[in-house]
Design a protein around this motif. Structure first.
Motif, PDB file in Angstrom:
ATOM      1  N   GLU A 127      37.227  43.369  56.977  1.00 34.53           N
ATOM      2  CA  GLU A 127      36.269  43.181  55.889  1.00 34.53           C
ATOM      3  C   GLU A 127      35.988  44.482  55.149  1.00 34.53           C
ATOM      4  OE1 GLU A 127      32.747  41.363  57.354  1.00 34.53           O
ATOM      5  OE2 GLU A 127      33.724  39.476  57.913  1.00 34.53           O
ATOM      6  N   GLU A 128      35.938  45.589  55.867  1.00 35.81           N
ATOM      7  CA  GLU A 128      35.677  46.869  55.194  1.00 35.81           C
ATOM      8  C   GLU A 128      36.825  47.222  54.261  1.00 35.81           C
ATOM      9  OE1 GLU A 128      33.492  50.490  54.389  1.00 35.81           O
ATOM     10  OE2 GLU A 128      33.107  48.378  54.851  1.00 35.81           O
ATOM     11  N   HIS A 129      38.050  46.961  54.691  1.00 34.48           N
ATOM     12  CA  HIS A 129      39.202  47.205  53.819  1.00 34.48           C
ATOM     13  C   HIS A 129      39.131  46.332  52.575  1.00 34.48           C
ATOM     14  CE1 HIS A 129      43.355  46.056  52.522  1.00 34.48           C
ATOM     15  NE2 HIS A 129      43.429  47.362  52.396  1.00 34.48           N
ATOM     16  N   GLU A 130      38.791  45.063  52.752  1.00 34.35           N
ATOM     17  CA  GLU A 130      38.708  44.156  51.606  1.00 34.35           C
ATOM     18  C   GLU A 130      37.634  44.614  50.621  1.00 34.35           C
ATOM     19  OE1 GLU A 130      38.167  40.196  52.953  1.00 34.35           O
ATOM     20  OE2 GLU A 130      39.990  40.165  54.181  1.00 34.35           O
ATOM     21  N   ARG A 131      36.493  45.056  51.129  1.00 36.68           N
ATOM     22  CA  ARG A 131      35.407  45.519  50.253  1.00 36.68           C
ATOM     23  C   ARG A 131      35.848  46.725  49.422  1.00 36.68           C
ATOM     24  NH1 ARG A 131      31.198  49.387  50.083  1.00 36.68           N
ATOM     25  NH2 ARG A 131      32.025  50.444  51.944  1.00 36.68           N
ATOM     26  N   LEU A 132      36.466  47.697  50.070  1.00 43.71           N
ATOM     27  CA  LEU A 132      36.847  48.926  49.379  1.00 43.71           C
ATOM     28  C   LEU A 132      38.035  48.697  48.445  1.00 43.71           C
ATOM     29  CD1 LEU A 132      36.506  51.386  52.401  1.00 43.71           C
ATOM     30  CD2 LEU A 132      34.930  51.147  50.468  1.00 43.71           C
ATOM     31  N   ARG A 133      39.031  47.959  48.917  1.00 49.27           N
ATOM     32  CA  ARG A 133      40.208  47.734  48.065  1.00 49.27           C
ATOM     33  C   ARG A 133      39.843  46.902  46.844  1.00 49.27           C
ATOM     34  NH1 ARG A 133      45.923  47.991  48.586  1.00 49.27           N
ATOM     35  NH2 ARG A 133      46.965  46.501  47.218  1.00 49.27           N
ATOM     36  N   ARG A 134      38.948  45.922  47.017  1.00 50.88           N
ATOM     37  CA  ARG A 134      38.536  45.110  45.880  1.00 50.88           C
ATOM     38  C   ARG A 134      37.882  45.980  44.808  1.00 50.88           C
ATOM     39  NH1 ARG A 134      35.056  41.996  48.220  1.00 50.88           N
ATOM     40  NH2 ARG A 134      36.675  40.657  49.114  1.00 50.88           N
ATOM     41  N   ALA A 135      37.106  46.965  45.222  1.00 55.99           N
ATOM     42  CA  ALA A 135      36.482  47.866  44.251  1.00 55.99           C
ATOM     43  C   ALA A 135      37.541  48.597  43.432  1.00 55.99           C
ATOM     44  CB  ALA A 135      35.574  48.867  44.968  1.00 55.99           C
ATOM     45  N   VAL A 136      38.625  49.031  44.086  1.00 55.92           N
ATOM     46  CA  VAL A 136      39.697  49.746  43.388  1.00 55.92           C
ATOM     47  C   VAL A 136      40.451  48.810  42.449  1.00 55.92           C
ATOM     48  CG1 VAL A 136      41.881  50.986  43.677  1.00 55.92           C
ATOM     49  CG2 VAL A 136      39.973  51.451  45.224  1.00 55.92           C
ATOM     50  N   THR A 137      40.923  47.689  42.970  1.00 57.44           N
ATOM     51  CA  THR A 137      41.757  46.804  42.158  1.00 57.44           C
ATOM     52  C   THR A 137      40.981  46.198  40.995  1.00 57.44           C
ATOM     53  OG1 THR A 137      41.303  44.983  43.702  1.00 57.44           O
ATOM     54  CG2 THR A 137      43.298  46.267  44.067  1.00 57.44           C
ATOM     55  N   GLU A 138      39.723  45.838  41.228  1.00 63.54           N
ATOM     56  CA  GLU A 138      38.936  45.237  40.145  1.00 63.54           C
ATOM     57  C   GLU A 138      38.535  46.282  39.106  1.00 63.54           C
ATOM     58  OE1 GLU A 138      35.698  43.095  41.914  1.00 63.54           O
ATOM     59  OE2 GLU A 138      37.006  41.519  42.725  1.00 63.54           O
ATOM     60  N   SER A 139      38.320  47.513  39.516  1.00 59.44           N
ATOM     61  CA  SER A 139      38.005  48.563  38.539  1.00 59.44           C
ATOM     62  C   SER A 139      39.209  48.865  37.655  1.00 59.44           C
ATOM     63  CB  SER A 139      37.544  49.836  39.262  1.00 59.44           C
ATOM     64  OG  SER A 139      36.329  49.615  39.950  1.00 59.44           O
ATOM     65  N   LEU A 140      40.409  48.881  38.247  1.00 59.46           N
ATOM     66  CA  LEU A 140      41.625  49.085  37.456  1.00 59.46           C
ATOM     67  C   LEU A 140      41.882  47.898  36.536  1.00 59.46           C
ATOM     68  CD1 LEU A 140      44.062  50.604  40.116  1.00 59.46           C
ATOM     69  CD2 LEU A 140      43.152  51.771  38.103  1.00 59.46           C
ATOM     70  N   ALA A 141      41.562  46.685  37.024  1.00 54.39           N
ATOM     71  CA  ALA A 141      41.834  45.480  36.239  1.00 54.39           C
ATOM     72  C   ALA A 141      40.922  45.354  35.029  1.00 54.39           C
ATOM     73  CB  ALA A 141      41.687  44.240  37.123  1.00 54.39           C
ATOM     74  N   ARG A 142      39.883  46.179  34.930  1.00 53.78           N
ATOM     75  CA  ARG A 142      38.971  46.096  33.793  1.00 53.78           C
ATOM     76  C   ARG A 142      39.595  46.620  32.506  1.00 53.78           C
ATOM     77  NH1 ARG A 142      33.547  46.159  35.375  1.00 53.78           N
ATOM     78  NH2 ARG A 142      33.029  45.973  33.159  1.00 53.78           N
TER      79      ARG A 142
END
Length: 468
Positions: free
Chosen positions: A115-130
């Motif tokens: 879950e910690e990996h998912e939380r942190l990776r989602r922040a990266v991928t969603e920030s780039l996807a903006r």
């Protein structure tokens, strides 16, 4: 004739073998031809081989394609949490060790699981996807033209130093919202850190300081950039987490992208079959990039995974706390899946160039956009590029995780350019605004004044090939 120079003693790095007969992934033998070393290890040990890393730290190099996927897709057995590393626990990898910048645990997604990996990776991928892909490509085009402007009037260039080395980080620093003057120092520091050299720790420190300064400024004055989007993300990253994830994007998107640009351009300039396939319309540039990712992945290995307990892999007993390296280049050349290396892999994206599993490279789409757009811009501006030295004179610099082309000297007909990076009478210069995030209410970017009509580089290349 007697040679007065003594032979290196067993265990000396010049031998390429450690005291226990394990092959080193560093030193003269590895530097001379890492691909040949991987094949030697495959013939000696099979799909998984014991090796030595700098400081003679023991590890396993995964050589098989299937085995690479098994390791990368099974974090319950082979975790990214470097705190499991037995050598790290025993104090054999101090902060000054060349491997420390790549293996010292930090609060970021590449060392987390679950879950910690998912939380942190989602922040990266969603920030780039903006950020719109079209907007990113416009910046790639703009910076590519700026770089070409500098060498086009001279009729010669080194496409590694003057193009491939410069383009990715110019785009990345723009995305981050960093001042452009950070670029040159960051380029050298990022290269040095990947190299695992004696100065890797100092280079890592410089990158950390530059990114911390960025985070502090964006906390006080946010903008439309990746740093600000990470800070604003619902995952509520701490300052350390924001800084370290910016570093993940910088390293994962820069060095591989530099190598991919250089490797692709080298093939265009030296491989008749590759050129003919492109020029004949049998392969598009994106397809060509995938072929290069099979044949010359920009990162040869990936550090690392650590065994969570005793496990079996390709008949080898992996002990709890052992380190494993993903052999990306070796896995792509696995004869089990590529018995004939000359067979094109058109449309096949099952290569290991970006690793796999939950920790697959988060910057790969950004890298592809930079390479595709950058090379297309270069070949459209200068379709008559030709290698300025015999192909056999090209040299590579080998590091633990990559094999990078040192230089790619080219010649072409010199052209007069103006400040907008176009030939002949200029087009009015248009300054692009900051990249806009993908939000429903965002205002579309204003159009850029179109350049003069060019014959596509595909057509020019076809015409040129007919005369070769």
């Amino acid at each position: 004739m007697f040679d007065p120079s003594p032979a290196p003693p067993p265990g000396c790095p010049a031998h390429g073998l450690g005291p226990d007969g394990l092959r080193r992934l560093y030193g003269p033998e590895a530097d001379a031809d890492p691909i040949a070393l991987y094949e030697r290890l495959r013939s000696e040990h099979g799909a998984v081989a014991p090796v030595l890393l700098p400081g003679d730290r023991e590890a396993w190099l995964v050589l098989g394609h299937r085995e690479n996927l098994e390791v990368s897709r099974t974090p319950s057995l082979f975790s990214r949490d470097s705190r499991l590393w037995r050598d790290m626990q025993e104090g054999k990898v101090p902060p000054t060790h060349p491997l420390a910048p790549l293996t010292m645990w930090q609060p970021l997604c590449v060392f987390a699981e679950g879950e910690e990996h998912e939380r942190l990776r989602r922040a990266v991928t969603e920030s780039l996807a903006r950020f719109e892909a079209r907007g990113i490509r416009r910046y790639v085009t703009r910076f590519a033209h700026q770089l070409i402007d500098e060498f086009e009037p001279k009729g010669r260039a080194d496409l590694v130093e003057q193009f491939a080395d410069q383009l990715p980080l110019r785009v990345i620093t723009q995305l981050f919202g960093m001042p452009e003057h950070h670029g040159p120092r960051l380029i050298e520091a990022a290269k040095d850190m990947i190299r695992g050299s004696e100065t890797a720790v100092a280079s890592n420190d410089y990158i950390t300081e530059a990114l911390q300064d960025l985070v502090d400024r964006k906390r006080a004055s946010p903008g439309h950039d990746v740093a600000s989007k990470l800070i604003e993300h619902p995952a509520r990253l701490t300052n350390d987490e924001v800084r370290e994830h910016l570093r993940v994007v910088l390293v994962s998107a820069n060095e591989p992208t530099v190598n991919l640009i250089a490797n692709t351009l080298r093939l265009v300039l030296t491989d008749q079959r590759f050129r003919a396939t492109l020029a004949g319309g049998h392969m598009t540039l994106p397809d060509a990039l995938e072929q290069v990712l099979w044949d010359e992945p920009p990162m040869t290995t990936n550090i690392g995974r650590w065994a969570t307990g005793d496990a079996q892999l390709a008949g080898k007993t992996i002990k709890a706390g052992d380190m494993l390296l993903l052999g990306l280049a070796a896995g792509n050349a696995d004869p089990q899946i590529r018995p004939d290396k000359s067979t094109p892999m058109h449309g096949n994206r099952s290569h290991l160039a970006f690793s796999g599993g939950p920790h697959e490279c988060p910057g790969q789409d950004l890298g592809r956009a930079i390479v595709d757009t950058g090379i297309d811009t270069l070949l459209t501006r200068i379709p008559d590029l030709r290698l300025a030295v015999p192909e056999e004179h090209l040299k590579w610099e080998t590091a633990l995780m990559s094999r990078r082309l040192v230089a790619l000297p080219v010649e072409f007909a010199a052209r007069r350019t103006n400040t907008t990076g176009r030939q002949g009478p200029g087009v009015p210069s248009v300054e692009l605004p900051p990249l806009q995030p993908q939000e429903p209410a965002s205002v579309p970017m204003p159009p850029v004044a179109p350049p003069p009509v060019h014959t596509s580089w595909w057509t020019r290349l076809k015409r040129k090939l007919r005369g070769w």
